[in-house]
Scaffold this active site. Structure first.
Site, PDB file in Angstrom:
ATOM      1  N   ASN A 188       0.892  -1.087  -0.003  1.00 56.87           N
ATOM      2  CA  ASN A 188      -0.031   0.113   0.056  1.00 56.87           C
ATOM      3  C   ASN A 188       0.789   1.365  -0.039  1.00 56.87           C
ATOM      4  O   ASN A 188       2.275   1.158   0.205  1.00 56.87           O
ATOM      5  CB  ASN A 188      -0.827  -0.101   1.192  1.00 56.87           C
ATOM      6  CG  ASN A 188      -0.155   0.088   2.394  1.00 56.87           C
ATOM      7  OD1 ASN A 188       0.723   0.398   2.702  1.00 56.87           O
ATOM      8  ND2 ASN A 188      -0.853  -0.653   3.582  1.00 56.87           N
ATOM      9  N   LEU A 189       0.292   2.264  -0.092  1.00 56.97           N
ATOM     10  CA  LEU A 189       1.114   3.529  -0.318  1.00 56.97           C
ATOM     11  C   LEU A 189       2.124   3.925   1.003  1.00 56.97           C
ATOM     12  O   LEU A 189       3.177   4.335   0.656  1.00 56.97           O
ATOM     13  CB  LEU A 189       0.088   4.848  -0.414  1.00 56.97           C
ATOM     14  CG  LEU A 189       0.870   6.188  -0.598  1.00 56.97           C
ATOM     15  CD1 LEU A 189       1.760   6.169  -1.861  1.00 56.97           C
ATOM     16  CD2 LEU A 189      -0.153   7.534  -0.670  1.00 56.97           C
ATOM     17  N   LYS A 190       1.585   3.429   2.070  1.00 55.30           N
ATOM     18  CA  LYS A 190       2.175   3.769   3.396  1.00 55.30           C
ATOM     19  C   LYS A 190       3.441   2.778   3.380  1.00 55.30           C
ATOM     20  O   LYS A 190       4.739   3.250   3.799  1.00 55.30           O
ATOM     21  CB  LYS A 190       1.285   3.298   4.659  1.00 55.30           C
ATOM     22  CG  LYS A 190       2.085   3.490   5.983  1.00 55.30           C
ATOM     23  CD  LYS A 190       1.253   3.393   7.044  1.00 55.30           C
ATOM     24  CE  LYS A 190       2.020   3.640   8.460  1.00 55.30           C
ATOM     25  NZ  LYS A 190       1.038   3.250   9.628  1.00 55.30           N
ATOM     26  N   GLU A 191       3.381   1.422   2.966  1.00 56.89           N
ATOM     27  CA  GLU A 191       4.491   0.630   3.074  1.00 56.89           C
ATOM     28  C   GLU A 191       5.438   1.001   1.985  1.00 56.89           C
ATOM     29  O   GLU A 191       6.866   0.942   2.105  1.00 56.89           O
ATOM     30  CB  GLU A 191       3.848  -0.748   2.771  1.00 56.89           C
ATOM     31  CG  GLU A 191       2.986  -1.503   3.659  1.00 56.89           C
ATOM     32  CD  GLU A 191       2.022  -2.405   3.365  1.00 56.89           C
ATOM     33  OE1 GLU A 191       1.701  -3.251   4.297  1.00 56.89           O
ATOM     34  OE2 GLU A 191       1.764  -2.761   2.142  1.00 56.89           O
ATOM     35  N   ASP A 225      -6.139  -8.525   0.397  1.00 60.46           N
ATOM     36  CA  ASP A 225      -6.004 -10.001  -0.048  1.00 60.46           C
ATOM     37  C   ASP A 225      -6.999 -10.193  -1.236  1.00 60.46           C
ATOM     38  O   ASP A 225      -6.611 -10.822  -2.045  1.00 60.46           O
ATOM     39  CB  ASP A 225      -7.009 -10.695   0.993  1.00 60.46           C
ATOM     40  CG  ASP A 225      -6.266 -10.732   2.438  1.00 60.46           C
ATOM     41  OD1 ASP A 225      -5.010 -10.341   2.381  1.00 60.46           O
ATOM     42  OD2 ASP A 225      -6.994 -10.885   3.374  1.00 60.46           O
TER      43      ASP A 225
END
Length: 501
Positions: free
Chosen positions: A207-210, A276
């Site tokens: 995701n964007l944060k990761e 998922d």
């Protein structure tokens, strides 16, 4: 409308069944307890929940596998569970969902579970059961042996990492190497900013944060994060990155640049499990032969469906087919189907709660009476199937001079009408066998009929359906059109003869 729509529908209506996809990762049991809160406990300043209902769902990597079987794929699951009640509950869910647990190792640590206690719609507490102890190396070795053996036999491999210990660096390296040697693509859902653990995979789906953590750039600087992420491709030998961006959609980063797929607008109730669904649908799409961009659009659509549900719920094939086949959005070429595919599509529509309407006819030379009939049919349900007589059938019914328009052309014309969802040809004199196969909710006939004289009425009524008779539009019929054409031709020939005399 999605690109490669016909290919997507082919996959959903049977093509996915040919795919074997292995999911390796952290298995979990998601438990939900719902109730009402109307007082505070006299024993302590905490709310008292009056229990109303509870249910269990597959979580983590197990939910990825459930999404795959929901699409119609053959899903194989690998990971750890313990010898406890949670394992029994999770195993029962997976068995019912059609997931093969051949790769799951029974270990000494407890099965990971998350219990969410909810008062009406407000989550009050989450109880997690998981051990912080290191897993015995013998168990890690056993899992590695199983997944390496399975990886080369698959159509795709998914590494579903929830940072619970199943996906050790050694296991990831071994699985990716085995898959690459067999030409099997590997898709990774990460839970660490160091993508080195996944080097050699086909794609990593943060995701964007990761991704921001992986690049060292603040997440709110989205453009800079995406631009910097290109370097991760060569650094970790990845074909592309798939970045989920919540309500903004999905961005794909390739060596040549990036492109963005906006989210499919839906009301969002719960984002649990959306990641998922994305990685399961993406992996299945690419393994099924879709282009990456198409698979991403497809994954976006699937995610839009699951976030409209409460809790961790996998996507279902019938939901996708219903979303992909609105009569106003599907091209005419994708509406003309053989009986096998029509039967599958009807089953999916019915599972999605659609009301199936059936009518039939020769439809030789389309006229206003035909249009009126089809529009009337549409009022009785949500999906309209048109049974169309083949040329041989029309000739037997109408005579050797008919049809005027061939069956392929007639099918093409009828499928171009917005009111029609599917056209299926039948070669018999009546559509009785077709009606028995499809079991429509509503059987419609136009003209001077009674319910008892409509072919198939007994079967439809016996299965809980009904028959509707709609009046024809006076003065319009193919026979009248043919007669007028013949009269016009005779008049023109007479005039020509007079001129030449």
């Amino acid at each position: 409308m999605l690109p490669e729509l016909s290919a997507i529908l082919d996959l959903l209506e049977g093509g996915f069944g040919r795919l074997k996809i292995l999911v390796v990762g952290d298995l979990m049991l998601d438990r939900y307890i719902f109730g009402e809160v109307d007082r505070i406990s006299p024993e302590a300043p905490v709310p008292v929940l009056r229990h109303a209902r509870r249910y269990e769902r597959a979580g983590g990597a197990a939910n990825v596998a459930m999404n795959l079987t929901g699409l119609g794929c053959q899903a194989y699951l690998a990971g750890f569970w313990g010898d406890d009640g949670e394992k029994k509950e999770l195993a029962a869910i997976l068995e019912q969902g059609g997931v093969d647990t051949v790769g799951v190792v029974s270990g000494t640590l407890p099965t990971i579970s998350k219990t969410r206690i909810v008062g009406r719609v407000q989550q009050l507490l989450r109880l997690d059961i998981e051990s912080q102890d290191d897993r015995p190396e013998v168990e890690n070795d056993r899992l590695r042996e199983r997944v390496v053996e399975l990886a080369g036999k698959m159509s795709a491999v998914i590494l579903s990492d929830y940072a619970k210990g199943a996906l050790t660096p050694g296991l990831c390296e071994a699985v990716i190497r085995a898959a690459k040697e067999a030409g099997v693509p590997v898709f990774v859902d990460p839970k660490t900013p160091d993508f080195g653990k996944y080097s050699g995979a086909t794609t990593v789906c943060p995701n964007l944060k990761e991704l921001a953590l992986a690049t060292g750039i603040a997440a709110h600087k989205t453009g800079e994060v995406i631009a910097a992420s290109t370097g991760l491709l060569s650094e970790h030998d990845l074909s592309f990155l798939t970045v989920t961006m919540s309500e903004k959609g999905i961005t794909v980063v390739e060596p040549s640049g990036s492109y963005h797929s906006p989210a499919r607008a839906r009301e969002v109730f719960d984002v649990s499990g959306a990641g998922d669904t994305v990685i399961a649908t993406l992996a299945a799409g690419v393994a099924g032969g879709l282009k990456v961009r198409t698979a991403v659009e497809f994954a976006n659509l699937a995610a839009g469906i699951v976030v409209a549900k409460v809790g961790t719920v996998p996507v279902a094939r019938h939901e996708l087919i219903a979303a992909l086949t609105p009569s106003s959005g599907i091209s005419s070429g994708d509406k003309v189907l053989d009986l096998e595919r029509v039967t599958k599509r009807v089953a999916e529509w019915r599972a999605a709660g659609e009301t199936i309407v059936f009518t039939n006819g020769c439809f030789d030379l389309l006229h206003v009476g035909h249009i009126a009939l089809l529009e009337d049919c549409r009022r009785f349900g949500t999906k309209l199937i048109l049974g169309l007589n083949t040329d041989a059938s029309v000739s037997r019914l109408k005579g050797p001079s008919r049809p005027i328009v061939g069956e392929r052309e007639r099918a093409k014309v009828m499928s171009a009408l917005a009111a029609v969802d599917v056209v299926v040809l039948f070669d018999e004199d009546t559509p009785l066998e077709l009606i028995r196969s499809l079991k429509p909710n509503v059987l419609v006939k136009g003209g001077d009929y009674s319910v008892e004289t409509v072919v198939g009425h007994e079967d439809v009524i016996a299965s809980g359906g009904r028959v509707e008779i709609v009046p024809t539009v006076e003065g319009f019929s193919t026979t009248n059109i043919v007669r007028k054409m013949a009269e016009g031709g005779q008049q023109s020939a007479a005039k020509l003869a007079e001129v030449l005399r």
